[in-house]
Design a protein around this motif. Structure first.
Motif, mmCIF file in Angstrom:
data_model
loop_
_atom_site.group_PDB
_atom_site.id
_atom_site.type_symbol
_atom_site.label_atom_id
_atom_site.label_comp_id
_atom_site.label_asym_id
_atom_site.label_seq_id
_atom_site.Cartn_x
_atom_site.Cartn_y
_atom_site.Cartn_z
ATOM 1 N N LEU A 118 0.811 -1.212 0.000
ATOM 2 C CA LEU A 118 0.000 0.000 0.000
ATOM 3 C C LEU A 118 0.845 1.263 0.000
ATOM 4 N N VAL A 119 2.139 1.101 0.269
ATOM 5 C CA VAL A 119 3.017 2.264 0.249
ATOM 6 C C VAL A 119 3.597 2.466 -1.148
ATOM 7 N N ASP A 120 4.040 1.371 -1.788
ATOM 8 C CA ASP A 120 4.704 1.475 -3.091
ATOM 9 C C ASP A 120 3.734 1.557 -4.262
ATOM 10 N N SER A 121 2.479 1.223 -4.013
ATOM 11 C CA SER A 121 1.516 1.340 -5.110
ATOM 12 C C SER A 121 1.323 2.805 -5.483
ATOM 13 N N LYS A 122 0.894 3.041 -6.704
ATOM 14 C CA LYS A 122 0.728 4.420 -7.182
ATOM 15 C C LYS A 122 -0.656 4.602 -7.819
ATOM 16 N N ILE A 123 -1.653 4.099 -7.100
ATOM 17 C CA ILE A 123 -3.023 4.208 -7.597
ATOM 18 C C ILE A 123 -3.442 5.665 -7.698
ATOM 19 N N SER A 124 -3.177 6.433 -6.655
ATOM 20 C CA SER A 124 -3.583 7.846 -6.673
ATOM 21 C C SER A 124 -2.849 8.609 -7.761
ATOM 22 N N LEU A 125 -1.545 8.292 -7.958
ATOM 23 C CA LEU A 125 -0.790 8.971 -9.008
ATOM 24 C C LEU A 125 -1.319 8.571 -10.383
ATOM 25 N N GLY A 126 -1.663 7.285 -10.530
ATOM 26 C CA GLY A 126 -2.225 6.829 -11.801
ATOM 27 C C GLY A 126 -3.547 7.507 -12.102
ATOM 28 N N ILE A 127 -4.417 7.610 -11.070
ATOM 29 C CA ILE A 127 -5.693 8.291 -11.268
ATOM 30 C C ILE A 127 -5.462 9.750 -11.621
ATOM 31 N N ALA A 128 -4.481 10.373 -10.957
ATOM 32 C CA ALA A 128 -4.173 11.767 -11.274
ATOM 33 C C ALA A 128 -3.699 11.909 -12.714
ATOM 34 N N GLY A 129 -2.871 10.949 -13.148
ATOM 35 C CA GLY A 129 -2.406 10.990 -14.537
ATOM 36 C C GLY A 129 -3.553 10.858 -15.529
ATOM 37 N N VAL A 130 -4.490 9.952 -15.217
ATOM 38 C CA VAL A 130 -5.651 9.776 -16.095
ATOM 39 C C VAL A 130 -6.512 11.032 -16.093
ATOM 40 N N LEU A 131 -6.686 11.635 -14.896
ATOM 41 C CA LEU A 131 -7.487 12.863 -14.825
ATOM 42 C C LEU A 131 -6.830 13.990 -15.609
#
Length: 1297
Positions: A669-682
């Motif tokens: 949960l620390v190394d994942s980049k879900i929020s960054l990926g969502i930000a990139g998509v947005l």
């Protein structure tokens, strides 16, 4: 001697008195013949036959002198009798009756004087000839008591008319080609009781003399013979051929009405001979031979180099590094750089260094001040996106497919402005699948006639019920009731308010009682609806059939119903075999009148709902309304929204997961980049919203193609850059003493030039694509270019700041998404790491691909695929099948299938002569008309000639010509043009009033065409006259919309001449029809200009505005793709530091992808049209992503050999390109295969899949191999700069490893 053998006296006396009596016998015979020939069989009129028709009175005496008040009539009708003392077998009343009976044939046949001369001769001899008894034989007579005088007289009820076969055939031959301009048919088709092609000399005369035709008062039986028979001498007067002049004033018939004047029928040019070599397709042979030659040379060179290397070098596995390497022999692993840099190398190194420093500083700034950067980014997005409140979505098919300045669009505007827009059509195609065919057996004689299933009486009644119900449909608009009568086309309005309904039921006046009308007795039916139908399909304009029914065929709206418009599925012209009925409701269209248009659309909506819910187990109905296509397109877009959302959802999910690099479960949960990926998509979606908003501010309307395509494109471009940036950072190790902002800045300095190269190249290519005149491509290019540019700007600003924030979160062990929550403590922190995909590319894939034995195989395969694609390049079909734009479950899909299967009529085409032509002069008239005295290359004649070559020109019928019908209508011999002698107002032919007099005098001058003021004086009367039994030439129904009257009736403006195309089914048919019609119109314009005219003729049909784009589709495709490639090359040259060769290789690879796209289109049945061209332009942009990063990585690599540089470029960039574009898009594309829309399945799923697979294979397989062979040599200045920059660091050891 018996009177029937006058020459027997000579035969009796001949043996004795040969010499003396020969002359006496001749004298006696001539005297007896003279007495015989001057004998009548009737004189005057007696009892009533039917209606206002009377029998003639039996009279066997000599001809009587004609009263002087009949001289004008006999001179007008039968001038051959007007000599000496006019003694005839008819009185003045009979002459008046003859004139009335000749009115209908006069209106249709007098345009060919020779034809009408022969016809009048036939009737004059019958009615008034002083030699009647020679060829007329009374067979039935009946006593009649005159109620006025109580005198007993004898009615002639039946007689035989002995007509010479030579005369009959000559009369028919002179008339068979005469046109009836208003009906696009031969005149005999209206006067023979059957179709013109089935008419001949005998059945035409038999029909005219049959009392069942509604015109003849009693039965006259023609007997055809050239020889005396039964004591009768057939009437065999001299005739005039249609190519002969009747008198010194009148010329021969026109070419349009007389094929003998035209000469031999024109022949179409031979079809182009297929280009073949040895009996095979030439392109296949050429490309196969070229490919074989390439393989021979390539593998020959390869083996020659291999043998040479084996002889002079220790290892046979030393890489082959191109011809330059063979000449200089440097060791492939040597890092030495002999010699100095070339003249372009310092420029490239300086540009590279400048870009690197610029992006390093910018990246550091964004990481140091993330709040400020993100705030201004959001403000920028909000400002641009607020333009969406002004968004305009174009759904009008005309705006979608036709450029405002295109020829077809301008011609449509001209037509709509001058004649009103082409009417809207609501149409049903009806079959009766459960009803068997039946056979009609005429009584008392005649061959059996098969009838198709929908022509059964019970089916016709059910169809009539359906038709009546549709006519009763009401809709509500703005609290007002809208009925069909409020919006329908009523050509005879206001005199006749009946709507135009093109239906076979209009042969029966849309009446159940007329449909059931039959004549018979208790045992047999002599005539019923079968009889009437068979007559009406041969003479649809008839007001009275020839059967015992005497019902009219003319539609209730006042016009003919042509069988090829209302019947379908028949063979040849056997309309009785029809397997489908076609009902069409033409509805008024409205030019720039939204209120009226919406009223019509409201009724159409109710029409669609009614037919959808209509149930009848005996009928199968396919239908469409004018609004159907637009409705279904909107429904299609709405129905596929869910599929598209799933597609994007799959891609978003993959991006969010794939960006993270999980080293252990504890740090998941620390190394994942879900929020960054969502930000990139947005950010990607925000760039699309900004692009839409900016152009909405400007007022550029949005199209469905933009909505469907641009998010896919920008997602491909944006996600690729995101993966490159993030994964490069993940592989990087922070240098000693380096801060986070410095590290991110350094990473951005390394990858941003590559991102800038791809994004800027795509932006320039798309913006230049906006030069296209095709609306779909133009709009897409503008929106796409702006979206890619904004996406790049947001990535190097907002995303870099967000990346810095995410790294800080990760360094603080804070959870992804739930950033306020800390994870388990871990002393390892953030360390440089390589993903599995990166290690696979570096350790396995790249070395395998670039092995000596693998590289030639790759080249051979890809060149082979390219050769195949070039071979089929010219075989990709052009066009777009209408049915593909509909959802699978659309009722329109069934309608299009029925349309192709059953319909026999092509769309109408109008040849428009623009305003300004002089119709009032003889010269101007001759340029246009097609009748007597008109030019053989006139407008009407050229269209008529084209109709004779219908298989080539796709013009199906001769044109309707208002000017020719006007000339026939205004003739003084006709009863059509009459005025009240006191008011000079128009007097219809059906009006019986002695105050009505002919418009023009019956003088030689009056018989000429009207000119000048006369022409304009009577033209409005013609255009307001309704057809009636006494005058079938009234122009109200046929021509009221075809002629613009200007300046209060003092001049003629724009006019049109209508005909029909042949049946058109495929896109190729429609394109060819439009092309041929324009060719004909251009030839007419050129001919008229040579004769002194200066106004253009153009063709217009409702489909031209949609198909015009295909006339230039190849040129547009070459232009758009060529401009895109040119722009990419120039940008690549600039941003690669004058690396011409590298830019050329990159563009050559992109060109290969595009050519191979055409190969896939041919294999997968994808046609070339606006949608596929947009996809091709987009594939050009996406191909840049696949190729530019690899190419730039190759040019900046400092490895010693091309193979090593290609391996390094593929190792570092290949994994990001593969994970960023290929895998991202592949998941989303697969979902599109389940879309309901065929256009999504074909033009998006198939083309997107081909786009990604071809891009990935060329960018990750072919391009590295090609670079390893012929890539540019190392830029020595760049290499020296790199060594100096990393001197004294760990990277120096890595670079020299």
């Amino acid at each position: 001697f018996p009177p029937q053998h006058p020459s027997i006296s000579c035969l009796l006396f001949l043996p004795c008195f040969q010499g003396l009596l020969r002359g006496s016998c001749l004298f006696i015979r001539d005297q007896r013949r003279s007495v015989f020939s001057q004998s009548c069989i009737w004189y005057g009129e007696c009892g009533i036959a039917s209606g206002d028709k009377r029998y003639n009175c039996r009279y066997s005496g000599p001809p009587n002198p004609l009263p002087h008040n009949g001289y004008d009539l006999v001179q007008e009708l039968c001038p051959g009798f007007f000599f000496g003392e006019v003694r005839l077998c008819c009185d003045v009343q009979q002459l008046h009756t003859l004139k009335d009976n000749l009115q209908l044939p006069l209106q249709f046949l007098s345009r060919c004087p020779s034809c009408f001369y022969n016809l009048v001769n036939l009737f004059c001899e019958l009615t008034c000839s002083p030699r009647q008894s020679q060829f007329l034989n009374v067979t039935v007579a009946e006593d009649y008591v005159d109620p006025t005088t109580n005198e007993t007289r004898t009615n002639v009820k039946e007689l035989q008319y002995y007509v010479g076969e030579r005369f009959a055939n000559a009369m028919y031959n002179a008339c068979r080609d005469v046109e009836a301009p208003s009906s696009n048919e031969k005149a005999l088709g209206l006067l023979c009781g059957r179709e013109a092609s089935a008419c001949n000399a005998t059945n035409w005369i038999e029909y005219m003399f049959n009392k069942d035709n509604g015109q003849a008062p009693f039965t006259i039986t023609p007997v055809f013979s050239d020889l005396p028979t039964h004591g009768m001498q057939p009437m065999n007067n001299a005739t005039k051929g249609c190519d002969e002049s009747v008198d010194e004033v009148t010329g021969p018939c026109s070419c349009q009405d007389c094929s003998a004047v035209c000469g031999p029928k024109p022949q179409p040019p031979p079809p182009p001979v297929p280009w073949r070599i040895l009996g095979l397709d030439a392109m296949y042979v050429i490309m196969w031979s070229t490919y074989m030659a390439f393989l021979l040379v390539f593998f020959g060179a390869f083996f020659a180099v291999w043998c040479y290397r084996k002889r002079y070098f220790v290892s046979e596995f030393t890489p082959i590094d191109g011809m330059a390497w063979l000449l200089t022999f440097p060791l492939p692993s040597s890092p030495a750089l002999p010699g100095g840099p070339t003249c372009c190398d310092p420029l490239g190194a300086a540009l590279e260094a400048h870009l690197r420093r610029l992006f390093e500083r910018w990246g550091s700034f964004c990481v140091r001040y993330p709040g400020c950067v993100v705030f201004f980014s959001v403000a920028f997005i909000a400002t641009c996106s607020s333009g969406l409140v002004f968004i305009q979505v174009t759904t009008d098919p005309v705006d979608l497919w036709s450029a405002p300045g295109s020829q077809a669009r301008q011609e449509k505007e001209y037509f709509d402005t001058h004649f009103g827009p082409f009417f809207r059509t609501e149409q049903l195609i009806i079959r009766a699948p459960n009803t068997p065919p039946h056979t009609y057996e005429p009584y008392p004689s005649g061959a059996d006639v098969p009838f198709g299933p929908p022509l059964a009486i019970d089916i016709l009644h059910q169809v009539l019920d359906l038709q009546t119900a549709i006519e009763s449909i009401t809709a509500s608009y703005n609290n007002e009731t809208v009925t069909l009568r409020d919006i329908c086309v009523a050509p005879l309005s206001p005199y006749n308010q009946n709507c135009t309904v093109l239906s076979v039921l209009n042969y029966f006046q849309n009446s159940h009682s007329v449909l059931d009308h039959q004549v018979g007795d208790d045992f047999f039916v002599y005539a019923d609806y079968h009889t009437h139908f068979l007559y009406c399909v041969r003479a649809p304009a008839s007001l009275n059939d020839t059967s015992l029914l005497h019902d009219p065929c003319l539609g209730t709206f006042g016009g003919p119903v042509f069988p090829w418009l209302v019947l379908g599925g028949y063979d040849d012209q056997n309309y009785n075999n029809a397997t489908a009925l076609v009902i069409t409701f033409p509805v008024n269209n409205y030019y720039n009148d939204t209120e009226k248009l919406q009223r019509a659309q409201a009724w159409e909506r109710e029409f669609i709902n009614f037919v959808k819910n209509y149930e009848n187990p005996n009928l199968t109905i396919s239908f469409k309304a004018e609004r159907s296509i637009e409705d279904e397109l909107n429904r299609e877009s709405n129905s596929d929204v869910f599929t598209v959302l799933i597609s994007y959802g799959v891609m978003f999910l993959y991006i969010s997961i794939a960006l993270g690099h999980i080293k252990s479960c504890r740090r998941l949960l620390v190394d994942s980049k879900i929020s960054l990926g969502i930000a990139g998509v947005l950010i990607v979606l925000s760039s699309v919203a900004c692009s839409l908003g900016i152009f909405s501010y400007i007022g550029v309307p949005l199209t469905l193609i933009v909505i469907e395509v641009i998010p896919f494109l920008v997602l491909a471009v944006g996600v690729d850059n995101i993966f490159i940036l993030v994964q490069t950072y993940q592989r990087d190790e922070r240098l000693q003493g380096e801060t986070l902002d410095q590290q991110v800045g350094r990473v951005l300095g390394e990858v941003a030039p590559s991102m800038f190269l791809s994004s800027f190249a795509e932006t320039v290519a798309f913006f230049l694509g906006g030069l296209s005149v095709m609306p779909a491509v133009h709009t897409f290019s503008l929106f796409a270019g702006m979206a890619v540019l904004i996406d790049f700007l947001l990535q190097i600003t907002c995303f870099v700041s967000l990346l810095g924030l995410d790294i800080k979160r990760q360094e603080k062990n804070q959870l992804d998404v739930l950033c306020c929550v800390k994870g388990a403590a871990d002393d390892t922190g953030i360390q440089a790491s390589e993903s599995c995909l990166f290690r696979f590319f570096r350790n396995s894939y790249a070395p395998l691909l670039l092995k000596d034995w693998m590289r030639p195989l790759v080249v051979a395969v890809f060149v082979g695929v390219l050769s195949f694609s070039i071979a089929v390049l010219n075989k990709v079909e052009i066009g777009l099948d209408q049915s593909l734009s509909m959802p699978d479950d659309s009722y329109m899909t069934d309608y299009f299938q029925s349309l192709n299967q059953y319909l026999h009529a092509g769309p109408p085409v109008y040849f428009v002569l623009e305003e300004g032509h002089d119709y009032t002069s003889t010269k101007g008239q001759n340029m246009v008309c097609g009748g007597l005295g008109c030019n053989n290359d006139s407008l009407v004649q050229q269209v008529f000639t084209a109709a004779q070559l219908d298989n080539y020109t796709r013009i199906g019928f001769a044109p309707s010509s208002w000017i020719d019908d006007y000339f026939d209508w205004v003739k003084p011999q006709s009863s059509c043009c009459r005025i009240y002698n006191s008011t000079e107002q128009f007097c219809n032919a059906s009006v019986v009033d002695p105050a009505c007099v002919r418009c023009r005098p019956l003088t030689p001058e009056g018989k000429q065409r009207p000119q000048g003021a006369d022409f304009m004086r009577f033209l409005p009367m013609f255009l307001s006259d309704n057809p009636n039994p006494k005058c079938g030439k009234g122009g109200h129904a046929a021509y009221s919309a075809a002629v613009n009257i200007l300046d209060n009736g003092t001049s003629v403006g724009a006019t049109y001449f209508m005909t029909y195309h042949t049946v058109l089914q495929t896109s190729a048919d429609f394109i060819d029809a439009m092309e041929k019609a324009r060719l004909i119109a251009n030839n007419i314009t050129r001919t008229m200009n040579q004769q002194g005219g200066d106004h253009r003729v153009f063709p217009y049909s409702v489909f031209y505005v949609f198909y015009e784009q295909y006339l230039t589709m190849i040129d547009d495709t070459v232009f758009n793709l060529g401009v895109s490639l040119g722009a990419i090359f120039l940008v690549a040259v600039g941003l690669l530091g004058c690396e011409l060769w590298a830019a050329g290789i990159m563009c050559a690879t992109i060109a290969m992808i595009l050519v191979n796209m055409f190969g896939v289109m041919w294999l997968w049945g994808i046609s070339l049209n606006a949608v596929s061209l947009v996809n091709l332009v987009m594939s050009c942009g996406i191909s840049v992503e696949f190729c530019s990063h690899i190419t730039r990585a190759f040019t900046v690599s400092t490895k010693g050999s091309r193979v090593e540089r290609a391996e390094e470029a593929l190792s570092h960039m290949g994994s990001s390109v593969f994970s960023g574009i290929t895998l991202t898009k592949f998941g989303g594309i697969i979902v599109l295969a389940f879309a309901k829309s065929q256009i999504f399945q074909i033009f998006y799923f198939r083309m997107y899949l081909a786009m990604v697979l071809l891009g990935a294979s060329h960018g990750l397989i072919f391009l590295p191999v090609l670079l390893s062979y012929i890539g540019p040599s190392i830029n020595k200045a760049k290499s020296l700069t790199t060594q100096q920059r990393y001197r004294g660091t760990e990277r120096e050891q890595l670079l020299n490893f």
